[in-house]
Scaffold this active site. Structure first.
Site, PDB file in Angstrom:
ATOM      1  N   TYR A  28      -3.013   8.280  -2.829  1.00 25.84           N
ATOM      2  CA  TYR A  28      -1.843   7.404  -2.729  1.00 25.84           C
ATOM      3  C   TYR A  28      -2.204   6.142  -1.936  1.00 25.84           C
ATOM      4  O   TYR A  28      -1.875   5.029  -2.345  1.00 25.84           O
ATOM      5  CB  TYR A  28      -0.674   8.143  -2.071  1.00 25.84           C
ATOM      6  CG  TYR A  28       0.589   7.318  -2.030  1.00 25.84           C
ATOM      7  CD1 TYR A  28       1.427   7.268  -3.137  1.00 25.84           C
ATOM      8  CD2 TYR A  28       0.921   6.570  -0.910  1.00 25.84           C
ATOM      9  CE1 TYR A  28       2.579   6.492  -3.120  1.00 25.84           C
ATOM     10  CE2 TYR A  28       2.067   5.799  -0.886  1.00 25.84           C
ATOM     11  CZ  TYR A  28       2.887   5.756  -2.001  1.00 25.84           C
ATOM     12  OH  TYR A  28       4.018   4.972  -1.978  1.00 25.84           O
ATOM     13  N   HIS A  32      -2.598   1.924  -3.232  1.00 30.36           N
ATOM     14  CA  HIS A  32      -1.868   0.810  -2.630  1.00 30.36           C
ATOM     15  C   HIS A  32      -2.777  -0.226  -1.975  1.00 30.36           C
ATOM     16  O   HIS A  32      -2.288  -1.227  -1.437  1.00 30.36           O
ATOM     17  CB  HIS A  32      -0.816   1.344  -1.647  1.00 30.36           C
ATOM     18  CG  HIS A  32       0.369   1.900  -2.365  1.00 30.36           C
ATOM     19  ND1 HIS A  32       0.377   3.170  -2.896  1.00 30.36           N
ATOM     20  CD2 HIS A  32       1.562   1.345  -2.678  1.00 30.36           C
ATOM     21  CE1 HIS A  32       1.532   3.365  -3.510  1.00 30.36           C
ATOM     22  NE2 HIS A  32       2.277   2.277  -3.389  1.00 30.36           N
ATOM     23  N   TYR A  51       8.007  -6.628   2.518  1.00 33.63           N
ATOM     24  CA  TYR A  51       7.990  -5.231   2.077  1.00 33.63           C
ATOM     25  C   TYR A  51       6.744  -4.531   2.597  1.00 33.63           C
ATOM     26  O   TYR A  51       5.631  -4.978   2.352  1.00 33.63           O
ATOM     27  CB  TYR A  51       8.049  -5.197   0.554  1.00 33.63           C
ATOM     28  CG  TYR A  51       8.146  -3.832  -0.085  1.00 33.63           C
ATOM     29  CD1 TYR A  51       8.709  -2.749   0.570  1.00 33.63           C
ATOM     30  CD2 TYR A  51       7.674  -3.640  -1.376  1.00 33.63           C
ATOM     31  CE1 TYR A  51       8.800  -1.505  -0.047  1.00 33.63           C
ATOM     32  CE2 TYR A  51       7.767  -2.405  -2.003  1.00 33.63           C
ATOM     33  CZ  TYR A  51       8.323  -1.343  -1.326  1.00 33.63           C
ATOM     34  OH  TYR A  51       8.414  -0.114  -1.934  1.00 33.63           O
ATOM     35  N   TRP A  86       4.488   1.146 -13.408  1.00 28.82           N
ATOM     36  CA  TRP A  86       4.127   1.519 -12.036  1.00 28.82           C
ATOM     37  C   TRP A  86       4.833   2.815 -11.624  1.00 28.82           C
ATOM     38  O   TRP A  86       4.218   3.705 -11.058  1.00 28.82           O
ATOM     39  CB  TRP A  86       4.470   0.388 -11.067  1.00 28.82           C
ATOM     40  CG  TRP A  86       4.098   0.703  -9.651  1.00 28.82           C
ATOM     41  CD1 TRP A  86       4.909   1.189  -8.671  1.00 28.82           C
ATOM     42  CD2 TRP A  86       2.793   0.585  -9.059  1.00 28.82           C
ATOM     43  NE1 TRP A  86       4.200   1.371  -7.506  1.00 28.82           N
ATOM     44  CE2 TRP A  86       2.905   1.007  -7.720  1.00 28.82           C
ATOM     45  CE3 TRP A  86       1.560   0.154  -9.529  1.00 28.82           C
ATOM     46  CZ2 TRP A  86       1.818   1.011  -6.834  1.00 28.82           C
ATOM     47  CZ3 TRP A  86       0.481   0.152  -8.655  1.00 28.82           C
ATOM     48  CH2 TRP A  86       0.619   0.581  -7.324  1.00 28.82           C
TER      49      TRP A  86
END
Length: 127
Positions: A28, A32, A51, A86
């Site tokens: 994960y 990113h 964000y 996504w």
């Protein structure tokens, strides 16, 4: 700087949680490191500002963003084809989605304290 403070004061601060499968944390994180450029562009165009995602060792994911209108920002992402791709790519990383995409299953938190807001309102004055 004054204009920046005024702009930030009009924006909503959103914090949310999701649960990443603890067995997939490294993957994960790796996904990113280089988010697709078109996904980054879609988020920015849809009103997702400042964000960030934070990930704890047990898989608790905490997201933070500022936006003019969170409901509108979420809805605008649905208009971007890249968001569907996504979400499909990321869905296997999450637990407890109950059949929803991660961007629909996120659990927003209530903000109970904001230092800047209270200082600006004079609440931080010494007694």
């Amino acid at each position: 700087m004054k204009r920046f403070r005024e702009l930030v004061a009009t924006m909503s601060r959103i914090c949310f949680t999701l649960q990443v499968d603890p067995a997939r944390l490294d993957e994960y994180r790796a996904r990113h490191q280089r988010v697709w450029p078109e996904m980054l562009a879609a988020l920015a165009a849809s009103g997702w500002h400042d964000y960030s995602l934070f990930l704890r060792e047990d898989g608790l994911l905490v997201g933070f963003l500022t936006t003019d209108d969170f409901a509108a920002a979420r809805a605008a992402m649905q208009d971007h084809e890249v968001n569907a791709r996504w979400q499909a790519e990321m869905a296997p990383f999450f637990l407890d989605l109950d059949g929803a995409a991660a961007d629909r299953a996120m659990r927003p938190l209530d903000e109970v304290f904001n230092l800047a807001a209270q200082l600006g309102a004079g609440a931080g004055d010494p007694i």
